[in-house]
Design an enzyme around this catalytic site. Structure first.
Site, PDB file in Angstrom:
ATOM      1  N   LYS A  22       0.832  -1.201   0.000  1.00 11.19           N
ATOM      2  CA  LYS A  22       0.000   0.000   0.000  1.00 11.19           C
ATOM      3  C   LYS A  22       0.869   1.254   0.000  1.00 11.19           C
ATOM      4  CE  LYS A  22      -2.822   2.660   3.278  1.00 11.19           C
ATOM      5  NZ  LYS A  22      -1.824   3.586   3.839  1.00 11.19           N
ATOM      6  N   ASN A  23       1.829   1.324   0.922  1.00 10.92           N
ATOM      7  CA  ASN A  23       2.627   2.550   1.058  1.00 10.92           C
ATOM      8  C   ASN A  23       3.501   2.801  -0.159  1.00 10.92           C
ATOM      9  OD1 ASN A  23       1.495   3.063   3.554  1.00 10.92           O
ATOM     10  ND2 ASN A  23       3.189   2.177   4.716  1.00 10.92           N
ATOM     11  N   CYS A 123      -5.475   8.832   8.731  1.00 10.47           N
ATOM     12  CA  CYS A 123      -5.704   8.289  10.075  1.00 10.47           C
ATOM     13  C   CYS A 123      -5.424   9.332  11.150  1.00 10.47           C
ATOM     14  CB  CYS A 123      -4.796   7.077  10.313  1.00 10.47           C
ATOM     15  SG  CYS A 123      -5.328   5.583   9.485  1.00 10.47           S
ATOM     16  N   ARG A 128       0.908  15.245  12.018  1.00  9.24           N
ATOM     17  CA  ARG A 128       1.838  14.907  10.938  1.00  9.24           C
ATOM     18  C   ARG A 128       1.927  16.099   9.994  1.00  9.24           C
ATOM     19  NH1 ARG A 128       0.386   8.916   8.851  1.00  9.24           N
ATOM     20  NH2 ARG A 128      -1.751   9.644   8.810  1.00  9.24           N
ATOM     21  N   LEU A 132       7.935  20.027   6.247  1.00  9.28           N
ATOM     22  CA  LEU A 132       9.172  19.564   5.609  1.00  9.28           C
ATOM     23  C   LEU A 132       8.982  19.369   4.107  1.00  9.28           C
ATOM     24  CD1 LEU A 132      10.592  17.050   8.244  1.00  9.28           C
ATOM     25  CD2 LEU A 132      10.987  19.509   8.016  1.00  9.28           C
ATOM     26  N   ASP A 313       4.372   1.269  11.952  1.00  8.42           N
ATOM     27  CA  ASP A 313       3.193   0.599  11.415  1.00  8.42           C
ATOM     28  C   ASP A 313       3.030  -0.837  11.905  1.00  8.42           C
ATOM     29  OD1 ASP A 313       2.226   2.759  10.064  1.00  8.42           O
ATOM     30  OD2 ASP A 313       2.808   2.093   8.071  1.00  8.42           O
ATOM     31  N   ILE A 335       7.491   7.806  16.877  1.00 11.89           N
ATOM     32  CA  ILE A 335       7.129   8.471  15.625  1.00 11.89           C
ATOM     33  C   ILE A 335       5.882   9.334  15.789  1.00 11.89           C
ATOM     34  CG2 ILE A 335       6.635   8.150  13.179  1.00 11.89           C
ATOM     35  CD1 ILE A 335       9.402   7.198  13.970  1.00 11.89           C
ATOM     36  N   ARG A 405      -8.550   0.142   3.869  1.00 13.35           N
ATOM     37  CA  ARG A 405      -7.552   1.069   3.348  1.00 13.35           C
ATOM     38  C   ARG A 405      -6.187   0.409   3.201  1.00 13.35           C
ATOM     39  NH1 ARG A 405      -6.316   4.969   6.922  1.00 13.35           N
ATOM     40  NH2 ARG A 405      -5.104   5.898   5.264  1.00 13.35           N
TER      41      ARG A 405
END
Length: 427
Positions: A22-23, A123, A128, A132, A313, A335, A405
């Site tokens: 997915k990522n 999510c 987040r 940057l 994750d 994170i 998702r």
């Protein structure tokens, strides 16, 4: 609204085909905006986020054709044609559904000279910011404006120019956006303290297949020599290391044995090191990885951090596994500041977990009990499914649209290896 019903206590055994990542897919899809030729991605997972990104590309004028995979993989193929762009605006209605939409910003401003993208959603796992992303694009000459919930990026008259940017903290998304913008910028760009995740490597390799010149792939310094244009390509999406890790936890929590077909050991070294520390057997087999467990897992201490460290994750899935460990484990989340929302739901099933800031102390219990639980985000959803697989009685996981998702054909894959699981709809 759908819910997933799990009747736990079954030992899982068999093969699980690992889907495309997915990522990685959400990073590769915007590459289509960088060329006026066709880009075909294979091994593409059938996921809600992938479909949403396809709709976003359509909104920008990219034609998309999806078909069953022809290369032997379990995924689909999508051919994208961005010969001409109809718009450089990514609207709120689409972007709010997933955070990855911000990744059209770099490609659009690099190719079209401008982009207007709604601030992203996704999510609710903590703050987040995209600062940057914006600072890296500014290093390439882009002018940035924020107004009415949108980011507007404009390139100078001659287009983006090579520059140098050092990320003050490692950011996967910002590295991806900057890398895609730099491949069309004039001159040389150096990105220091760049993210090194396998998905970044996959993106860089796809861009190279499209004609980009990138040195330092897989390191924290990427050197890009911009090209005036890129060509089309055919590229296979990497296997999903987080999906594979999740099913590895399913084998461990049920005392079973699963062959994760298509998974790559090199992408998952830290995950499997932690699993071996918990007493789980992990071996490389032809075409994948075998994960097996016999009895209760051992407690381990895990701290999340950017690749090559333990991935954030996988934190929730490990927590479910360790909730049944023979002793006390400590998980530290570095994170995201709000990624323990699954803890109260696991507690409803009998887990003994105490959260102190970014640290969770998990005291293993003898067993979990099925309950009605509520999914709060993608990986938390999977942690509840894992707990349900091991729990006594019936577990109902609500708000499973989060799972859709990121996990392709979840019930089908688990049923095939012995789980008693089904999806029900309230109508």
């Amino acid at each position: 609204m759908d819910r997933i019903i799990i009747r736990g206590g079954r030992t899982l055994k068999g093969q699980v085909p690992i889907s495309g990542a997915k990522n990685a897919a959400l990073t590769l899809l915007p590459c289509a905006l960088l060329t006026d030729e066709k880009l075909t991605l294979t091994n593409l997972p059938r996921l809600a986020d992938v479909d949403s990104f396809g709709h976003l590309l359509n909104e920008l004028g990219v034609s998309t054709k999806v078909q069953r995979g022809t290369d032997g993989s379990i995924g689909r193929e999508m051919t994208m044609d961005a010969k001409s762009l109809a718009s450089t605006v990514a609207p709120y209605d689409i972007v709010r559904k997933m955070r990855a939409s911000i990744l059209v910003l770099g490609p659009l401003v690099a190719r079209a000279g401008e982009a207007k993208v709604s601030l992203p959603g996704g999510c609710a796992i903590g703050n987040r910011p995209i600062d940057l992303h914006l600072k890296a694009l500014e290093a390439l000459g882009a002018q940035i404006e924020l107004a009415a919930g949108y980011v507007k990026a404009t390139a100078p008259a001659g287009g983006l120019t090579g520059g140098r940017y050092s990320f003050p903290v490692v950011s996967v998304g910002a590295t991806e956006n900057a890398l895609m913008a730099a491949v069309l910028a004039k001159g040389e760009t150096i990105l220091d303290n760049a993210a090194r995740e396998p998905e970044i490597v996959d993106l860089a390799n796809c861009l190279v297949a499209m004609g980009a010149q990138i040195d330092g792939i897989g390191t924290d310094r990427l050197t890009i020599r911009g090209k005036p244009r890129l060509n089309g390509a055919r590229y296979q999406v990497m296997p999903d290391r987080i999906e594979a890790g999740s099913y590895a936890c399913a084998a461990a929590i049920t005392g079973g044995e699963l062959d994760l077909m298509g998974a790559r050991m090199g992408d998952m070294a830290t995950i499997f090191d932690a699993m071996r520390g918990a007493g789980v057997t992990v071996t490389e087999i032809d075409g994948g990885i075998r994960v097996s467990a016999n009895g209760r897992v051992k407690p381990v201490n895990v701290s999340t951090a950017p690749f090559p460290a333990f991935p954030t994750d996988m934190q929730a899935q490990f927590m479910s596994m360790l909730a049944l460990a023979d002793g006390t484990s400590v998980l530290t989340e570095t994170i995201f500041e709000n990624r323990y929302m699954h803890v109260p739901e696991l507690a409803r099933m009998g887990a003994d977990i105490q959260v102190h800031g970014r640290t969770a102390i998990v005291k293993g219990v003898d067993g979990l009990v099925g309950a009605d639980v509520m999914a709060t985000d993608l990986r938390a959803s999977m942690s509840l499914v894992l707990a349900g697989l091991a729990a006594k009685g019936e577990t109902a996981v609500h708000r499973v649209y989060h799972l859709d998702r990121g996990y392709e054909r979840l019930e089908e894959k688990l049923s095939a290896v012995g789980a008693d699981i089904e999806r029900l709809s309230d109508g």
